[in-house]
Design a protein around this motif. Sequence first.
Motif, PDB file in Angstrom:
ATOM      1  N   LEU A  12       0.839  -1.197   0.000  1.00 33.67           N
ATOM      2  CA  LEU A  12       0.000   0.000   0.000  1.00 33.67           C
ATOM      3  C   LEU A  12       0.872   1.244   0.000  1.00 33.67           C
ATOM      4  CD1 LEU A  12      -3.101  -0.334   2.302  1.00 33.67           C
ATOM      5  CD2 LEU A  12      -3.041   0.242  -0.096  1.00 33.67           C
ATOM      6  N   PRO A  13       0.385   2.302  -0.593  1.00 33.65           N
ATOM      7  CA  PRO A  13       1.179   3.523  -0.571  1.00 33.65           C
ATOM      8  C   PRO A  13       1.516   3.916   0.864  1.00 33.65           C
ATOM      9  CG  PRO A  13      -0.991   3.875  -1.558  1.00 33.65           C
ATOM     10  CD  PRO A  13      -0.904   2.437  -1.213  1.00 33.65           C
ATOM     11  N   ASP A  14       2.677   4.522   1.059  1.00 30.47           N
ATOM     12  CA  ASP A  14       3.098   4.750   2.435  1.00 30.47           C
ATOM     13  C   ASP A  14       2.747   6.147   2.960  1.00 30.47           C
ATOM     14  OD1 ASP A  14       4.850   6.270   1.071  1.00 30.47           O
ATOM     15  OD2 ASP A  14       6.625   5.045   1.497  1.00 30.47           O
ATOM     16  N   ASP A  15       2.024   6.967   2.165  1.00 27.03           N
ATOM     17  CA  ASP A  15       1.713   8.296   2.697  1.00 27.03           C
ATOM     18  C   ASP A  15       0.448   8.271   3.540  1.00 27.03           C
ATOM     19  OD1 ASP A  15       0.029   9.988  -0.070  1.00 27.03           O
ATOM     20  OD2 ASP A  15      -0.313   8.058   0.873  1.00 27.03           O
ATOM     21  N   GLY A  16      -0.144   7.081   3.659  1.00 21.97           N
ATOM     22  CA  GLY A  16      -1.272   6.948   4.570  1.00 21.97           C
ATOM     23  C   GLY A  16      -2.578   7.467   4.014  1.00 21.97           C
ATOM     24  N   PHE A  17      -2.588   7.888   2.757  1.00 20.17           N
ATOM     25  CA  PHE A  17      -3.850   8.364   2.191  1.00 20.17           C
ATOM     26  C   PHE A  17      -4.805   7.169   2.076  1.00 20.17           C
ATOM     27  CE2 PHE A  17      -6.881   9.769  -0.863  1.00 20.17           C
ATOM     28  CZ  PHE A  17      -6.962  11.137  -0.677  1.00 20.17           C
ATOM     29  N   HIS A  18      -6.069   7.368   2.469  1.00 18.97           N
ATOM     30  CA  HIS A  18      -7.022   6.255   2.456  1.00 18.97           C
ATOM     31  C   HIS A  18      -7.970   6.307   1.259  1.00 18.97           C
ATOM     32  CE1 HIS A  18      -7.041   5.788   7.156  1.00 18.97           C
ATOM     33  NE2 HIS A  18      -5.892   5.455   6.608  1.00 18.97           N
ATOM     34  N   VAL A  19      -7.989   5.250   0.476  1.00 16.48           N
ATOM     35  CA  VAL A  19      -9.062   5.079  -0.512  1.00 16.48           C
ATOM     36  C   VAL A  19     -10.022   4.060   0.106  1.00 16.48           C
ATOM     37  CG1 VAL A  19      -9.681   4.289  -2.810  1.00 16.48           C
ATOM     38  CG2 VAL A  19      -7.596   5.631  -2.477  1.00 16.48           C
ATOM     39  N   PHE A  20     -11.198   4.539   0.438  1.00 17.93           N
ATOM     40  CA  PHE A  20     -12.168   3.752   1.214  1.00 17.93           C
ATOM     41  C   PHE A  20     -13.367   3.500   0.304  1.00 17.93           C
ATOM     42  CE2 PHE A  20     -15.830   3.362   3.923  1.00 17.93           C
ATOM     43  CZ  PHE A  20     -15.423   2.903   5.172  1.00 17.93           C
ATOM     44  N   ASP A  21     -13.645   2.243   0.045  1.00 18.72           N
ATOM     45  CA  ASP A  21     -14.758   1.929  -0.840  1.00 18.72           C
ATOM     46  C   ASP A  21     -15.989   1.488  -0.047  1.00 18.72           C
ATOM     47  OD1 ASP A  21     -15.581   1.133  -3.808  1.00 18.72           O
ATOM     48  OD2 ASP A  21     -16.440  -0.273  -2.347  1.00 18.72           O
TER      49      ASP A  21
END
Length: 532
Positions: A4-13
Amino acid sequence: MKDLPDDGFHVFDTTLRDGAQREGINLTVADKLTIARHLDDFGVGFIEGGWPGANPRDTEFFARARAEIDFKHAQLVAFGATRKAGVRAEDDAQVKALLESGAPVITLVAKSHDRHVELALRTTLEENLAMVRETVAYLRSQGRRVFLDCEHFFDGYRANAGYAKQVVSAAHEAGAEVVILCDTNGGMLPGQIDAVVRTVLADTGARLGIHAQDDTGCAVANTLAAVDAGATHVQCTANGYGERVGNANLFPVVAALELKYGRRVLPEGALEEMTRISHAIAEVVNLTPSTHQPYVGVSAFAHKAGLHASAIKVDPDLYQHIDPERVGNTMRMLVSDMAGRASIELKGRELGIDLGGDRALVGRIVQRVKERELEGYTYEAADASFELLLRQEVEGRPRRFFRVESWRAIVEDRPDGTHANEATVKLWAKGERIVATAEGNGPVNALDRALRVGLERIYPQLATMELVDYKVRILEGKHGTESTTRVLVSTADGQGEWSTVGVGENVIAASWQALDDAYAYGLLRAGVDPQE
Ligand SMILES: CC(=O)SCCNC(=O)CCNC(=O)[C@H](O)C(C)(C)COP(=O)(O)OP(=O)(O)OC[C@H]1O[C@@H](n2cnc3c(N)ncnc32)[C@H](O)[C@@H]1OP(=O)(O)O
Ligand SMILES: CC(=O)C(=O)O
């Protein structure tokens, strides 16, 4: 979580929760498991699976998802409300169901609009804050990650900004990892979202997310406005499915984040799977994929205007905002009466026919297309008829597998109200005269059968072909039943599908032309040598 990307941005479905709230969607547990697998393959960080305890299907989904799916990217999220007024969180049956779901992440929905607290919850503003605080704290004490959806946040903020922010702070201070500001009624515009998110972020210090309904047609724009203002968690649904008119569409949101903002939010290579995943999910929910959906619709990179094509011939970027392959889509040229030379040349290239820059030939084809479209033909919806026309112009004669001497269709009206349909075709193929008769459930079906009965012995390849769609449109014109009729037929052979068009003063004549083209094209596709 892996990869997962490490900047912590959340893609929440939330396709399986809010998406399932769309009128006309009715998912089984098996459907939900299939969609969860697609979403996990796509690489979203969180999959909200439903509301455990609200119905047996959602409860079963969580049990089976945990047992059957080895999630590669996503964490499973259970959704539910804060505890009821006057009940301890640990005694609330619905909160228990959230824990029993086994989901590592829980999204709680809470009221943040004072009017909703008083009218819908029928409790005090203080008790609502306690419901938020205590439920978050209890679930955190049970080892779960907790997100909190502030329902009606933006409307609530307008009515009583101080209280709306108190709800955010209560959740944040009790341990909610993200507080999601919801435009539940979907009435906001991007500028409004931007201003509120900036202020709430500055005033509360909470990590913020956005959940936007699409009632103004701005859900994607509102989601991106919230990100511009500092939100680092976006809640979306596949293809924008959701309550009423829907939610922020996952696909344009993640495409914008990756391609326009340069923010990596999906695993490597996932974006190229986007078109396939979008269509696969549409199939599971049993809705036709929207042809005009940004990025993933079949028309998203389909070019019709001649001027566009002439520039695209030099450089596709001149009329495309991205390379379609980056999202797994393809560029298509449409041929119609809006085509110019460049459109025809590019379409020829797409079909593997080199027109070799022959200006006179290309000009003739443009002219022919425009004349035929004036008569009622439409080639953008009938690629196979266009290819036959193109080949005829290039080769100087039509590709023929059979010649029609005549055809006849009879409809017999019987006294008991039923109809008998019978057709006879007289054809020539490979030097042989063929006369064939067949019955059908309508005159066109009878003609189709007669054609096959007559030709199948000579061209056994016809046995693999099947008519899969048939559309009739009465074009404007003369008077009522004297109008021109256009018929579009789709045919499939197990390897692919093609469309043909016929136009005539009556539906049977127009259908016959479309059938004639359909089988001629099918035999061409099958590699049969054209001969009469
Ligand atoms: C904005 C959104 O989309 S949120 C998601 C909404 N999704 C759904 O509603 C789908 C699933 N829902 C259901 O199956 C049912 O509504 C259930 C099982 C949750 C509840 O059913 P019921 O107990 O019969 O209650 P009903 O649906 O009539 O009313 C909801 C109750 O929850 C209460 N409630 C609503 N929001 C909250 C909240 N944030 N915290 C606590 N309680 C809440 C209401 O006050 C009402 O309480 P009441 O029964 O004491 O009047
Ligand atoms: C939570 C949610 O679905 C909403 O507020 O719209």
